[in-house]
Design an enzyme around this catalytic site. Structure first.
Site, PDB file in Angstrom:
ATOM      1  N   HIS A  13      -0.186  -0.165  -8.157  1.00  0.00           N
ATOM      2  CA  HIS A  13       1.160   0.994  -7.113  1.00  0.00           C
ATOM      3  C   HIS A  13       1.807  -0.462  -7.022  1.00  0.00           C
ATOM      4  O   HIS A  13       2.372  -1.228  -7.144  1.00  0.00           O
ATOM      5  CB  HIS A  13       0.263   0.929  -6.169  1.00  0.00           C
ATOM      6  CG  HIS A  13      -0.337  -0.092  -5.918  1.00  0.00           C
ATOM      7  ND1 HIS A  13       0.033  -1.094  -4.744  1.00  0.00           N
ATOM      8  CD2 HIS A  13      -2.022  -0.611  -5.907  1.00  0.00           C
ATOM      9  CE1 HIS A  13      -0.518  -2.391  -4.484  1.00  0.00           C
ATOM     10  NE2 HIS A  13      -1.824  -2.275  -5.313  1.00  0.00           N
ATOM     11  N   GLY A  14       3.545   0.310  -5.978  1.00  0.00           N
ATOM     12  CA  GLY A  14       4.057  -0.073  -5.537  1.00  0.00           C
ATOM     13  C   GLY A  14       4.049  -0.695  -3.967  1.00  0.00           C
ATOM     14  O   GLY A  14       2.698  -1.563  -4.124  1.00  0.00           O
ATOM     15  N   GLU A  15       4.702  -1.901  -3.794  1.00  0.00           N
ATOM     16  CA  GLU A  15       4.299  -3.065  -2.435  1.00  0.00           C
ATOM     17  C   GLU A  15       3.942  -2.497  -1.248  1.00  0.00           C
ATOM     18  O   GLU A  15       4.656  -1.171  -1.056  1.00  0.00           O
ATOM     19  CB  GLU A  15       5.484  -3.304  -2.274  1.00  0.00           C
ATOM     20  CG  GLU A  15       5.527  -5.336  -1.342  1.00  0.00           C
ATOM     21  CD  GLU A  15       6.612  -5.776  -1.195  1.00  0.00           C
ATOM     22  OE1 GLU A  15       6.964  -6.586  -1.327  1.00  0.00           O
ATOM     23  OE2 GLU A  15       7.339  -5.019   0.318  1.00  0.00           O
ATOM     24  N   ARG A  62      -1.296   4.030  -1.629  1.00  0.00           N
ATOM     25  CA  ARG A  62      -0.630   3.409  -2.080  1.00  0.00           C
ATOM     26  C   ARG A  62      -0.240   3.760  -3.585  1.00  0.00           C
ATOM     27  O   ARG A  62       0.758   3.526  -4.181  1.00  0.00           O
ATOM     28  CB  ARG A  62      -1.509   1.900  -2.061  1.00  0.00           C
ATOM     29  CG  ARG A  62      -2.280   1.364  -2.650  1.00  0.00           C
ATOM     30  CD  ARG A  62      -2.534   0.203  -1.789  1.00  0.00           C
ATOM     31  NE  ARG A  62      -3.647  -0.676  -2.523  1.00  0.00           N
ATOM     32  CZ  ARG A  62      -5.043  -0.436  -1.582  1.00  0.00           C
ATOM     33  NH1 ARG A  62      -4.867  -0.134  -0.717  1.00  0.00           N
ATOM     34  NH2 ARG A  62      -6.130  -1.591  -2.056  1.00  0.00           N
ATOM     35  N   VAL A  69       2.035  -3.381   2.629  1.00  0.00           N
ATOM     36  CA  VAL A  69       2.072  -3.858   3.792  1.00  0.00           C
ATOM     37  C   VAL A  69       1.489  -4.981   3.815  1.00  0.00           C
ATOM     38  O   VAL A  69       1.433  -6.276   4.265  1.00  0.00           O
ATOM     39  CB  VAL A  69       1.984  -3.348   5.262  1.00  0.00           C
ATOM     40  CG1 VAL A  69       3.510  -2.252   5.557  1.00  0.00           C
ATOM     41  CG2 VAL A  69       0.767  -2.626   5.108  1.00  0.00           C
ATOM     42  N   HIS A  70       0.178  -4.468   3.373  1.00  0.00           N
ATOM     43  CA  HIS A  70      -0.560  -5.876   2.842  1.00  0.00           C
ATOM     44  C   HIS A  70      -0.088  -6.961   2.261  1.00  0.00           C
ATOM     45  O   HIS A  70      -0.586  -8.438   1.667  1.00  0.00           O
ATOM     46  CB  HIS A  70      -2.298  -5.230   2.736  1.00  0.00           C
ATOM     47  CG  HIS A  70      -2.908  -4.753   3.855  1.00  0.00           C
ATOM     48  ND1 HIS A  70      -2.872  -3.114   4.998  1.00  0.00           N
ATOM     49  CD2 HIS A  70      -3.704  -4.658   5.174  1.00  0.00           C
ATOM     50  CE1 HIS A  70      -3.134  -2.596   5.580  1.00  0.00           C
ATOM     51  NE2 HIS A  70      -4.502  -4.226   6.190  1.00  0.00           N
ATOM     52  N   GLU A 114      -8.985  -0.377  -5.954  1.00  0.00           N
ATOM     53  CA  GLU A 114      -9.644  -1.198  -5.758  1.00  0.00           C
ATOM     54  C   GLU A 114     -11.222  -2.105  -5.720  1.00  0.00           C
ATOM     55  O   GLU A 114     -12.177  -1.432  -5.010  1.00  0.00           O
ATOM     56  CB  GLU A 114      -8.708  -2.106  -5.365  1.00  0.00           C
ATOM     57  CG  GLU A 114      -8.399  -3.763  -5.085  1.00  0.00           C
ATOM     58  CD  GLU A 114      -7.528  -4.269  -6.980  1.00  0.00           C
ATOM     59  OE1 GLU A 114      -8.831  -3.782  -7.061  1.00  0.00           O
ATOM     60  OE2 GLU A 114      -6.927  -4.760  -6.894  1.00  0.00           O
TER      61      GLU A 114
END
Length: 328
Positions: free
Chosen positions: A26-28, A77, A30-31, A104
């Site tokens: 996935h893309g970047e 995400r 906030v965590h 995950e």
């Protein structure tokens, strides 16, 4: 149609097809930016993460990648990254298949905690030391085991991927969008389904260091992807064999070379990775690219911290303020 396809796949002269398999992170989020554990926590994409996903989607769409199926972790995400890819396709699948099994690793006690909160003292690993201190705390939850992630990977392969591999009759692409750690386990589970003699890598690809083999190809950057090609082995129609009547037993003298002989050598041991319950697929596997990021070339994060902020779908881009005049 399903029965027709099954008959085609089992026909002795059938040469099969080719599947491109993309394992995408996935893309970047906030965590990611905050260096905080967010395994099963539903972390949001940043503004930069959305740009990464869109760059990947455009790249795949403009390189004539025909995606027939998209599977995604059910966490936002991964799903939003997958949706960006799906929408950009000219002949997109009807929907992205969201699966909890692709989530995950569950970090348990560490969910939402900073990376630096893991102690680095003594001979124990930081995780082991932390577990020992907090194991008796109310509500303590251990980190998900490797065995659990392997089982989830095998479940996904058996339930969703293997049927597509057996049904492939022409070239198409399957995209799997998930997370860095579970993707590593999924890759190893996929690799074990192929006989080692039928696995190859494109020129220039090197496994990760420390003496590890193909099962350790390295990590995934945000929207980086592992590019695989699976091909069904060509089946050759055997030439007809003329039947002959066996000689009477009385005509076979003891010790003749026509008698069945014991093998002169013992059969080679089957590699541990190929032991039941998973038999090797009658297919070949080619690793074409590892952690491919060519779609991110030239992409820079917006300064002033804006790129690291959580993406707001209500935000307007600069382009939206310059609407084209409608042509009557």
């Amino acid at each position: 149609m399903a029965s027709d396809q099954s008959e085609l796949n089992n026909h002795p002269s059938y040469h099969g097809g080719r599947m491109r398999l993309l394992l995408i992170r996935h893309g970047e989020t906030v965590h990611n930016v905050a260096s905080v554990y967010a395994g099963v926590t539903d972390s949001a994409l940043t503004n930069h993460g959305v740009l990464q996903a869109n760059r990947l989607a455009t790249h795949l769409a403009t390189t004539d990648v025909k995606i027939s199926h998209i599977f995604s972790s059910d966490l936002q995400r991964a799903f939003k990254t997958a949706e960006a890819i799906r929408v950009a396709q000219s002949h997109a699948p009807m929907e992205t298949t969201k699966l909890e099994v692709l989530r995950e690793q569950d970090f348990g006690f560490y969910e939402g905690k900073s990376f630096i909160e893991r102690p680095k003292e003594g001979n124990q690993s930081g995780k082991a030391a932390h577990q020992e201190v907090h194991r008796n705390d109310p509500g303590f939850k251990d980190v998900e085991s490797k065995e659990s992630m392997k089982a989830r990977s095998d479940t996904f392969i058996d339930t969703h991927l293997t049927p597509l591999l057996h049904a492939v009759s022409e070239e198409h692409t399957v995209a799997i969008v998930a997370h860095g750690i579970i993707l590593s386990h999924l890759w190893r589970a996929i690799l074990k389904r192929f006989h080692p003699s039928k696995v190859s890598v494109s020129q220039g690809i090197q496994p990760a260091g420390n003496g590890f083999g193909l099962e350790h190809l390295g990590g995934w950057s945000n929207t980086g992807y592992l590019d695989l090609e699976v091909k069904r082995e060509a089946k050759v129609v055997p030439a007809p064999v003329e039947k002959t009547e066996p000689a009477p037993i009385s005509e076979i003298s003891p010790g003749t070379s026509d008698l069945p002989q014991k093998p002169s050598t013992t059969p080679p041991n089957i590699p541990e990775t190929l032991n039941p319950p998973h038999q090797p697929l009658d297919m070949s596997l080619l690793v074409k690219a590892v952690n491919s990021k060519e779609h991110l070339v030239g992409l820079k994060k917006t300064r002033g911290g804006i790129g690291s902020l959580e993406h707001d779908t209500k935000q307007k881009t600069v382009d939206s303020f310059f609407k084209k005049r409608r042509i009557e």
